[in-house]
Motif scaffolding. Structure first.
Motif, PDB file in Angstrom:
ATOM      1  N   ILE A 185       0.991  -1.319  -0.016  1.00 41.88           N
ATOM      2  CA  ILE A 185       0.012   0.198   0.045  1.00 41.88           C
ATOM      3  C   ILE A 185       0.797   1.285   0.138  1.00 41.88           C
ATOM      4  N   GLU A 186       2.277   1.011  -0.086  1.00 42.65           N
ATOM      5  CA  GLU A 186       2.858   2.200  -0.273  1.00 42.65           C
ATOM      6  C   GLU A 186       3.722   2.245  -1.520  1.00 42.65           C
ATOM      7  N   ALA A 187       4.005   3.258  -2.213  1.00 38.25           N
ATOM      8  CA  ALA A 187       4.673   2.737  -3.626  1.00 38.25           C
ATOM      9  C   ALA A 187       5.222   4.108  -4.215  1.00 38.25           C
ATOM     10  N   GLU A 188       6.210   3.967  -5.085  1.00 34.87           N
ATOM     11  CA  GLU A 188       6.958   5.283  -5.493  1.00 34.87           C
ATOM     12  C   GLU A 188       6.916   4.650  -7.023  1.00 34.87           C
ATOM     13  N   LYS A 189       6.379   5.453  -8.105  1.00 36.11           N
ATOM     14  CA  LYS A 189       6.117   5.125  -9.563  1.00 36.11           C
ATOM     15  C   LYS A 189       6.470   6.384 -10.365  1.00 36.11           C
ATOM     16  N   SER A 190       7.034   5.698 -11.418  1.00 31.13           N
ATOM     17  CA  SER A 190       7.129   6.676 -12.655  1.00 31.13           C
ATOM     18  C   SER A 190       6.187   6.081 -13.598  1.00 31.13           C
ATOM     19  N   ILE A 191       5.205   6.934 -14.053  1.00 35.06           N
ATOM     20  CA  ILE A 191       3.990   6.546 -14.903  1.00 35.06           C
ATOM     21  C   ILE A 191       4.160   7.487 -16.258  1.00 35.06           C
ATOM     22  N   GLU A 192       3.699   6.951 -17.245  1.00 29.95           N
ATOM     23  CA  GLU A 192       3.738   7.444 -18.394  1.00 29.95           C
ATOM     24  C   GLU A 192       2.233   8.354 -18.842  1.00 29.95           C
ATOM     25  N   PHE A 193       2.341   9.452 -19.264  1.00 32.40           N
ATOM     26  CA  PHE A 193       0.922   9.820 -19.808  1.00 32.40           C
ATOM     27  C   PHE A 193       1.266  10.405 -20.914  1.00 32.40           C
ATOM     28  N   ASN A 194      -0.051  10.842 -21.788  1.00 32.45           N
ATOM     29  CA  ASN A 194       0.160  11.679 -23.116  1.00 32.45           C
ATOM     30  C   ASN A 194      -1.136  12.587 -23.060  1.00 32.45           C
ATOM     31  N   ILE A 195      -1.077  13.690 -23.819  1.00 31.28           N
ATOM     32  CA  ILE A 195      -2.351  14.641 -24.022  1.00 31.28           C
ATOM     33  C   ILE A 195      -2.851  14.311 -25.350  1.00 31.28           C
ATOM     34  N   LYS A 196      -3.975  13.686 -25.830  1.00 28.60           N
ATOM     35  CA  LYS A 196      -4.074  13.201 -26.921  1.00 28.60           C
ATOM     36  C   LYS A 196      -5.312  13.824 -27.621  1.00 28.60           C
ATOM     37  N   GLU A 197      -5.685  14.973 -27.001  1.00 28.37           N
ATOM     38  CA  GLU A 197      -6.881  15.718 -27.305  1.00 28.37           C
ATOM     39  C   GLU A 197      -6.308  17.334 -27.751  1.00 28.37           C
TER      40      GLU A 197
END
Length: 382
Positions: A185-197
């Motif tokens: 329940i504890e985490a450190e993440k690198s997450i990819e996103f993109n703006i597609k609009e």
């Protein structure tokens, strides 16, 4: 007729659906009356009547004398479709207020079934959120986030919500594999996103979230400028909200995108079903418990057939006003639909037409207001 409430008692403090219990009440008369009055006792759930009894006192009221107490006894039956929970018993005289001005008095409480136990809400606490200060349409970017969850869940995807004030302009959904929340329940993440609009250039407040959880914590300021821009249509802010059922403790984030599709927990909501006019809802009558039970049994058989035919979504056209089908009856009916894994919406023919605060009618007065911007609008007489 002038009556005074003395007290009352209930024969048991816990019962079940389709079982009965007795209520005994005591009253007195402040002034001798030549008329006979009828007692009324009600079983209520969250303020709404579930069942009732109208009955005569043991001694008719025209024989009552001042300075004495007189009793009355009735039997109440809990309907088959009453929800589990804590109920109240209220009593009074049919059509007659007490000398005090009260219409009815509370006799006590009774537990029906088992009291519901609800899980703690699922909450994500954001300890830190780092994203680029400037991003472009059509280009991937990474969000580094450290968070803790209030409880373990199965895997879920994250999102970034872009706001200007209270207006939501875009939701960037996580790309790639969902976050594993089943093991820790504890985490450190690198997450990819993109703006597609075609989100307009500008300054945005960005909120990180994980579907299924409510969010508490850090936000980030981002400038959106440049990148792919098609210009095919006028881009508008999004309708959005959160639904947090107490039964599960989860929070469901939803919004309507530029294609007018409802996105629920990051996925398009595509219903498979249609309008449904339920005979149980249409024919419900609080004065006819047996008829309600018959229609309920027919409803169960119909939902079994829905399941066989793959119908998973319905919107219930009640064909009646909102006040004709009590909230407690909806509660158990929703439980039934959910038992068959059916997603549902509601349509009422009308709600309460008058409000103690205002009533809006056509062709009475001309009212004008500037509603060009989001926020609070005040209507003033023209």
């Amino acid at each position: 007729m002038k009556f005074e409430y003395v007290g009352g008692k209930i024969s048991k403090d816990k019962t079940k659906q389709e079982q009965s219990f007795d209520v005994t009440v005591e009253n007195a008369v402040a002034e001798v009356t030549p008329y006979n009055a009828t007692l009324r006792t009600e079983l209520r759930y969250k303020g709404q009547m579930v069942s009732y009894a109208n009955y005569a006192p043991t001694i008719p009221t025209k024989s009552w004398k001042t300075g004495k107490k007189y009793s009355g006894k009735c039997t109440l039956t809990v309907p088959f479709n009453a929800p589990d929970g804590l109920y109240e018993i209220w009593t009074g005289f049919l059509g007659i207020d007490y000398v005090s001005g009260e219409e009815m008095y509370k006799v006590g409480e009774i537990q029906v079934g088992e009291l519901p136990v609800y899980p703690d809400p699922s909450i994500i606490k954001i300890d830190s959120l780092e994203i680029p200060g400037e991003v472009q349409r059509g280009e991937k970017f990474t969000a580094n986030v450290r968070f803790s969850a209030s409880r373990k869940e199965s895997s879920a995807k994250a999102y970034l919500a872009f706001y200007k004030g209270n207006e939501l302009w875009y939701v960037a959904e996580q790309e790639g594999k969902p976050i594993d929340l089943a093991s820790k329940i504890e985490a450190e993440k690198s997450i990819e996103f993109n703006i597609k609009e075609d989100v307009p250039d500008g300054e945005y407040k960005v909120v990180f979230g994980i579907h299924g959880y409510d969010t508490d914590g850090t936000e980030a300021d981002v400038k959106l400028e440049g990148g792919t821009f098609t210009g095919e249509r006028t881009y508008k802010p999004l309708s959005y909200g959160k639904y947090s059922p107490q039964k599960t403790g989860n929070t469901h984030f939803w919004y309507v995108n530029q294609n007018h599709a409802l996105i629920w927990d990051g996925e398009p909501y595509i219903p498979i079903g249609g309008m449904y006019c339920s005979n149980y809802v249409l024919g419900f009558d609080i004065n006819n418990p047996q008829g309600n039970k018959t229609r309920w049994d027919e409803e169960v058989a119909r939902l079994e057939e829905f399941k066989k035919q793959g119908i998973k979504h319905v919107y219930i056209n009640s064909n009646r006003t909102a006040e004709n089908f009590p909230g407690w009856a909806w509660e158990t009916y929703f439980d039934l639909l959910e038992k068959y894994d059916i997603k549902y919406g509601l349509q009422f023919s009308s709600g309460v037409r008058e409000s103690e605060y205002y009533a809006v009618r056509s062709n009475v007065e001309k009212l004008e207001a500037d509603a060009s911007d989001s926020g609070e609008v005040t209507l003033e007489k023209a």
